[in-house]
Design an enzyme around this catalytic site. Sequence first.
Site, PDB file in Angstrom:
ATOM      1  N   ASP A   8      -1.891   5.177  -6.048  1.00  6.24           N
ATOM      2  CA  ASP A   8      -2.124   4.356  -4.853  1.00  6.24           C
ATOM      3  C   ASP A   8      -2.234   2.871  -5.205  1.00  6.24           C
ATOM      4  O   ASP A   8      -3.204   2.454  -5.833  1.00  6.24           O
ATOM      5  CB  ASP A   8      -3.416   4.829  -4.161  1.00  6.24           C
ATOM      6  CG  ASP A   8      -3.677   4.098  -2.855  1.00  6.24           C
ATOM      7  OD1 ASP A   8      -2.791   3.353  -2.394  1.00  6.24           O
ATOM      8  OD2 ASP A   8      -4.772   4.271  -2.283  1.00  6.24           O
ATOM      9  N   ASP A  20       0.822  -1.215   0.000  1.00 15.48           N
ATOM     10  CA  ASP A  20       0.000   0.000   0.000  1.00 15.48           C
ATOM     11  C   ASP A  20       0.855   1.264   0.000  1.00 15.48           C
ATOM     12  O   ASP A  20       1.431   1.632   1.020  1.00 15.48           O
ATOM     13  CB  ASP A  20      -0.926   0.001   1.223  1.00 15.48           C
ATOM     14  CG  ASP A  20      -1.929   1.155   1.194  1.00 15.48           C
ATOM     15  OD1 ASP A  20      -2.104   1.759   0.103  1.00 15.48           O
ATOM     16  OD2 ASP A  20      -2.530   1.462   2.233  1.00 15.48           O
TER      17      ASP A  20
END
Length: 342
Positions: free
Chosen positions: A240, A34
Site C-alpha cells: 500500500d 494510493d
Amino acid sequence: SEAEIPLTSGIKLQTLNYIVSVGLSGRKMSVIVDTGSDLTWVQCQPCRVCYTQQDPMFNPSLSPSYRSVSCNSSTCQSLLIETGNPGICSGIAPQMCNYVVSYGDGSYTRGELGLETLNLGTVSVSNFIFGCGRNNKGLFGGASGLMGLGRSSLSLVSQTSAMFGGVFSYCLPSAEAATAGSLIFGGDSSVYRNSTPISYTDIIPNPQLPTFYFLNLTGVSIGAVALESPSFGKVGILMDSGTVITRLPPSIYRALKGEFLKQFSGFPSAPGFSILDTCFNLSSYQEVDIPDIKMHFSGNAELLVDVTGVFYFAKSDASQVCLAVASLTYEEDIGIIGNYQQ
C-alpha cells in the site's frame, strides 16, 4: 501508449505520503498516490467542509468539460461494490450521484461523482470518473485530493486500461531526496529507471478484499538471520503506497523486534513514538551500524529495506529514533507494507 509523471515526497505538503501532479481540464492538482483505494477525488468549490490545500481548489462550474454523474447511471449503482458505500441520490434536481469513502485511518471524503478530462503528463483521458469532494477530513496534508490506483472498475488503472493495459509502476524517492521518482502507466519496462534488476512475485487473490494488491510474505531476515514465525507463507500482506509505516502480524513483529534488539544492542532506549514502540537515543553517536532488513516473497523476490526505511527519526537530533515497523493488534488483522519500507 505510455505516461510518465514525476512522483515526489509529500513533505512540503505536510504528509509522509507521495504526491503526483495531474491536470483536471488543464488545472493542476497535487494528489496522494494510493494503491490501497480506488476512487480518485479532489476537493471542489463550493465546499462545505474542506481542509487547507496548497493548489487552488477545483471549481467544476468554471470547467466547460465537467459533467456530473446522474443518479440512475450504472456508474452510480456500482458505487457499493467499489467503495463499500452505495451511491446516495440527492433530493435536488437533477439528481446527482453522491459518494462516501472512508479510509483505514479515519479520514474520509464525501461529495458527488463527476466526469472530466484528466491529464496524465502529456496523455489526456476524457470522461474520467472522479469524486468532487465537498466534505473532506483527515490526514491529507495540503494535497488537492487522492489518486486511487486499486483494482476496482472505478480506479484510475481500470478506467485507463484500454490505453495502458492495466499496467502501472512506481519508484519512490527517499523522503528527503531532492530528485523525483516516477509513476508510469503502461507496460514498457524500457522507461523504468531501476538501478537493480526487477524481480517478480505473484499478486495473490483475496476474495474478501478483491480490490487490493496482496503479496505472499514468505520470510523476513535481519542481517544474515532468518526470522522464525508460523505466519510466514500463510497470510497475504497488502502492498500500500498510501500507508506510511509497515504493520506486521504480532507473531512476526515479536520475532523481528527480538532479533533486531540482539543485533542492535548496547544503545540507550528512548520512549515510544505513536505506534512505534522500539526507540533509541542515538544523539551522542556520530555513526552507528544498522542491520538491513529483507522481506522475502514467493518466487524468490526480495525487498531490501535499507537504513532510510529501518529507522524513523521522531526527533531530528536523534534523541528519539525508532524502528519504523509496527505491530498489528491481532494476528488475523491485515498486514501492510507501507511506503516507508518501499
